[in-house]
Design a protein around this motif. Sequence first.
Motif, PDB file in Angstrom:
ATOM      1  N   ASP A  23       0.833  -1.207   0.000  1.00 48.37           N
ATOM      2  CA  ASP A  23       0.000   0.000   0.000  1.00 48.37           C
ATOM      3  C   ASP A  23       0.869   1.260   0.000  1.00 48.37           C
ATOM      4  O   ASP A  23       0.555   2.236  -0.698  1.00 48.37           O
ATOM      5  N   THR A  24       1.960   1.243   0.797  1.00 45.87           N
ATOM      6  CA  THR A  24       2.829   2.415   0.894  1.00 45.87           C
ATOM      7  C   THR A  24       3.463   2.775  -0.449  1.00 45.87           C
ATOM      8  O   THR A  24       3.597   3.956  -0.799  1.00 45.87           O
ATOM      9  N   PHE A  25       3.827   1.748  -1.215  1.00 45.60           N
ATOM     10  CA  PHE A  25       4.562   1.993  -2.464  1.00 45.60           C
ATOM     11  C   PHE A  25       3.690   1.860  -3.713  1.00 45.60           C
ATOM     12  O   PHE A  25       4.205   1.924  -4.829  1.00 45.60           O
ATOM     13  N   ALA A  26       2.381   1.721  -3.519  1.00 43.04           N
ATOM     14  CA  ALA A  26       1.467   1.617  -4.660  1.00 43.04           C
ATOM     15  C   ALA A  26       1.603   2.783  -5.631  1.00 43.04           C
ATOM     16  O   ALA A  26       1.523   2.582  -6.856  1.00 43.04           O
ATOM     17  N   PRO A  27       1.824   4.039  -5.166  1.00 45.31           N
ATOM     18  CA  PRO A  27       1.962   5.155  -6.113  1.00 45.31           C
ATOM     19  C   PRO A  27       3.116   4.997  -7.101  1.00 45.31           C
ATOM     20  O   PRO A  27       3.118   5.646  -8.155  1.00 45.31           O
ATOM     21  N   PHE A  28       4.091   4.143  -6.788  1.00 45.24           N
ATOM     22  CA  PHE A  28       5.241   3.950  -7.671  1.00 45.24           C
ATOM     23  C   PHE A  28       5.026   2.795  -8.655  1.00 45.24           C
ATOM     24  O   PHE A  28       5.930   2.465  -9.427  1.00 45.24           O
ATOM     25  N   ASN A  29       3.845   2.183  -8.593  1.00 42.30           N
ATOM     26  CA  ASN A  29       3.467   1.107  -9.508  1.00 42.30           C
ATOM     27  C   ASN A  29       4.506  -0.016  -9.557  1.00 42.30           C
ATOM     28  O   ASN A  29       4.999  -0.391 -10.630  1.00 42.30           O
ATOM     29  N   PRO A  30       4.845  -0.586  -8.388  1.00 47.33           N
ATOM     30  CA  PRO A  30       5.842  -1.668  -8.375  1.00 47.33           C
ATOM     31  C   PRO A  30       5.230  -2.981  -8.850  1.00 47.33           C
ATOM     32  O   PRO A  30       3.996  -3.130  -8.869  1.00 47.33           O
ATOM     33  N   VAL A 312      23.193   8.555  -7.571  1.00 43.82           N
ATOM     34  CA  VAL A 312      22.596   7.250  -7.827  1.00 43.82           C
ATOM     35  C   VAL A 312      21.738   7.280  -9.083  1.00 43.82           C
ATOM     36  O   VAL A 312      21.700   6.323  -9.872  1.00 43.82           O
ATOM     37  N   GLN A 313      21.070   8.394  -9.314  1.00 44.98           N
ATOM     38  CA  GLN A 313      20.170   8.550 -10.446  1.00 44.98           C
ATOM     39  C   GLN A 313      20.890   8.446 -11.788  1.00 44.98           C
ATOM     40  O   GLN A 313      20.256   8.191 -12.819  1.00 44.98           O
ATOM     41  N   GLU A 314      22.197   8.636 -11.793  1.00 44.50           N
ATOM     42  CA  GLU A 314      22.955   8.620 -13.039  1.00 44.50           C
ATOM     43  C   GLU A 314      23.209   7.208 -13.566  1.00 44.50           C
ATOM     44  O   GLU A 314      23.681   7.052 -14.702  1.00 44.50           O
ATOM     45  N   TYR A 315      22.919   6.185 -12.764  1.00 46.44           N
ATOM     46  CA  TYR A 315      23.219   4.811 -13.167  1.00 46.44           C
ATOM     47  C   TYR A 315      21.976   4.165 -13.786  1.00 46.44           C
ATOM     48  O   TYR A 315      20.838   4.449 -13.390  1.00 46.44           O
ATOM     49  N   ASP A 316      22.219   3.266 -14.737  1.00 49.85           N
ATOM     50  CA  ASP A 316      21.104   2.623 -15.439  1.00 49.85           C
ATOM     51  C   ASP A 316      20.278   1.746 -14.495  1.00 49.85           C
ATOM     52  O   ASP A 316      19.054   1.729 -14.575  1.00 49.85           O
ATOM     53  N   ASN A 317      20.973   1.013 -13.634  1.00 47.84           N
ATOM     54  CA  ASN A 317      20.301   0.078 -12.725  1.00 47.84           C
ATOM     55  C   ASN A 317      20.626   0.450 -11.286  1.00 47.84           C
ATOM     56  O   ASN A 317      21.786   0.732 -10.964  1.00 47.84           O
ATOM     57  N   ILE A 318      19.623   0.414 -10.422  1.00 46.98           N
ATOM     58  CA  ILE A 318      19.804   0.766  -9.014  1.00 46.98           C
ATOM     59  C   ILE A 318      19.239  -0.355  -8.149  1.00 46.98           C
ATOM     60  O   ILE A 318      18.063  -0.711  -8.261  1.00 46.98           O
ATOM     61  N   LEU A 319      20.084  -0.905  -7.292  1.00 43.31           N
ATOM     62  CA  LEU A 319      19.632  -1.874  -6.297  1.00 43.31           C
ATOM     63  C   LEU A 319      19.664  -1.185  -4.949  1.00 43.31           C
ATOM     64  O   LEU A 319      20.730  -0.806  -4.461  1.00 43.31           O
ATOM     65  N   TYR A 320      18.497  -0.981  -4.360  1.00 47.02           N
ATOM     66  CA  TYR A 320      18.362  -0.211  -3.121  1.00 47.02           C
ATOM     67  C   TYR A 320      17.826  -1.148  -2.039  1.00 47.02           C
ATOM     68  O   TYR A 320      16.704  -1.636  -2.141  1.00 47.02           O
ATOM     69  N   ILE A 321      18.642  -1.379  -1.017  1.00 48.82           N
ATOM     70  CA  ILE A 321      18.224  -2.161   0.150  1.00 48.82           C
ATOM     71  C   ILE A 321      17.942  -1.181   1.281  1.00 48.82           C
ATOM     72  O   ILE A 321      18.800  -0.367   1.625  1.00 48.82           O
ATOM     73  N   SER A 322      16.761  -1.249   1.850  1.00 45.37           N
ATOM     74  CA  SER A 322      16.340  -0.243   2.824  1.00 45.37           C
ATOM     75  C   SER A 322      15.868  -0.869   4.124  1.00 45.37           C
ATOM     76  O   SER A 322      15.114  -1.840   4.121  1.00 45.37           O
ATOM     77  N   CYS A 323      16.320  -0.265   5.243  1.00 48.88           N
ATOM     78  CA  CYS A 323      15.820  -0.688   6.555  1.00 48.88           C
ATOM     79  C   CYS A 323      14.775   0.295   7.093  1.00 48.88           C
ATOM     80  O   CYS A 323      14.355   0.190   8.233  1.00 48.88           O
ATOM     81  N   LEU A 332      12.581   7.515  -3.358  1.00 49.71           N
ATOM     82  CA  LEU A 332      11.952   7.083  -4.599  1.00 49.71           C
ATOM     83  C   LEU A 332      11.167   8.205  -5.267  1.00 49.71           C
ATOM     84  O   LEU A 332      10.922   8.148  -6.487  1.00 49.71           O
ATOM     85  N   GLU A 333      10.772   9.213  -4.505  1.00 44.02           N
ATOM     86  CA  GLU A 333      10.105  10.361  -5.113  1.00 44.02           C
ATOM     87  C   GLU A 333      10.998  10.969  -6.202  1.00 44.02           C
ATOM     88  O   GLU A 333      10.523  11.411  -7.248  1.00 44.02           O
ATOM     89  N   THR A 334      12.308  10.967  -5.948  1.00 40.76           N
ATOM     90  CA  THR A 334      13.258  11.476  -6.942  1.00 40.76           C
ATOM     91  C   THR A 334      13.652  10.399  -7.941  1.00 40.76           C
ATOM     92  O   THR A 334      13.640  10.627  -9.157  1.00 40.76           O
ATOM     93  N   LEU A 335      14.004   9.218  -7.435  1.00 38.12           N
ATOM     94  CA  LEU A 335      14.503   8.164  -8.323  1.00 38.12           C
ATOM     95  C   LEU A 335      13.457   7.719  -9.337  1.00 38.12           C
ATOM     96  O   LEU A 335      13.800   7.336 -10.468  1.00 38.12           O
ATOM     97  N   SER A 336      12.178   7.774  -8.973  1.00 37.96           N
ATOM     98  CA  SER A 336      11.126   7.317  -9.881  1.00 37.96           C
ATOM     99  C   SER A 336      10.912   8.269 -11.050  1.00 37.96           C
ATOM    100  O   SER A 336      10.206   7.929 -12.002  1.00 37.96           O
ATOM    101  N   GLN A 337      11.519   9.443 -10.991  1.00 39.82           N
ATOM    102  CA  GLN A 337      11.426  10.368 -12.121  1.00 39.82           C
ATOM    103  C   GLN A 337      12.196   9.846 -13.329  1.00 39.82           C
ATOM    104  O   GLN A 337      11.859  10.163 -14.475  1.00 39.82           O
ATOM    105  N   THR A 338      13.210   9.056 -13.072  1.00 40.74           N
ATOM    106  CA  THR A 338      14.066   8.552 -14.153  1.00 40.74           C
ATOM    107  C   THR A 338      14.079   7.028 -14.255  1.00 40.74           C
ATOM    108  O   THR A 338      14.560   6.484 -15.261  1.00 40.74           O
TER     109      THR A 338
END
Length: 365
Positions: A23-30, A312-323, A332-338
């Motif tokens: 539900d939290t990440f639904a706006p990012f269409n995962p 981070v946004q400059e790379y083609d692929n991003i693996l983000y592990i989050s606690c 993701l508000e920024t990263l999802s732009q690209t």
Amino acid sequence: MSTVVNPHTYQAQLDTKARQLQDTFAPFNPPQLDVFASEPDHYRMRAEFRVWHQGDDLYYIMFDQATKQQYRVDHFPVASRLINQAMPLLLEAIKPDPVLRRNLFQVDFLSSLSDELVISLLYHRQLDEAWQQGMQGVREQLQQQGIHASIIGRAKKQKVVLGQDHVIEKLQVAGKELIYQQVENSFTQPNGRVNELMLSWALDATQDASGDLLELYCGNGNFSLALAPNFNRVLATEISSSSVKSAQYNIAANHIDNVTILRMSAEEFTQAMRGVREFRRLQGIDLASYECNTILVDPPRAGLDEETVKLVQEYDNILYISCNPETLRQNLETLSQTHDISRFALFDQFPYTHHMEAGVYLTRK
């Protein structure tokens, strides 16, 4: 206490976490969430307790973070079976000896899936030869009970090691055994089995990646070594000198020849990449020779700072592990732009709590 271990309710609690994360990440269409469950008990490889003195008695206590109320702890089903075996035996061995009891205020346990154990005892006084002799006797008593443990005594500006100050962990990742030195008082993943699942997921998520991997916040090389087969080279940064030392040990122990570890913070590395500052630590490292199409970040709870997010946004692929899902959402508000989320996972490192460890793999739009 706030953590109530009940294996019968575990699946329901995990399902609730999964719904909350979706539900939290639904706006990012995962995509569909991959959910990785923990063992329902004895899953935590680390534990720490305060020590309460009451007359001739000693016992462990923990504090409820919300109410600050203290609770006596005689067994701790959250922790590994090895820790639970050692807990009462250690106190029984210490109680009769006033030298070992005096000013003891905390005990930390670090165990491994490979059944190694380090016990750290913290004191409000300096430790002398009598303490060392007495504690060596405790080690022998534990060994007679089938527990082979190293013991560390800590006081102000003092560290006395009886045995070794680390465990050697052995993790099974995608059918391969990886060896990791884990030093006491340094960060390591607390849930060994979930860590194995997390590394296997990351390896699978990046299986089609190309070029080199850049990793920020690499710790002791937990991800660096596991992901090395998927990349030509891995360049990883970590600010903690003890973690860097362990990472170097782990590279050698696993016979890996394509991983380089730099002792730098993410912020410093960003400055180096931008040409803002030059660092002696980068002498001999040709950053321009790396073709890093993928970046891995496993930041602290505060998430990524604004400048690092831009890097981070400059790379083609991003693996983000989050606690921390909240700071992940903010980043993701920024990263999802690209980038789009192509893989999405929940790793239940901390059952029966509100804490959630998440993984996202993003690819450029």
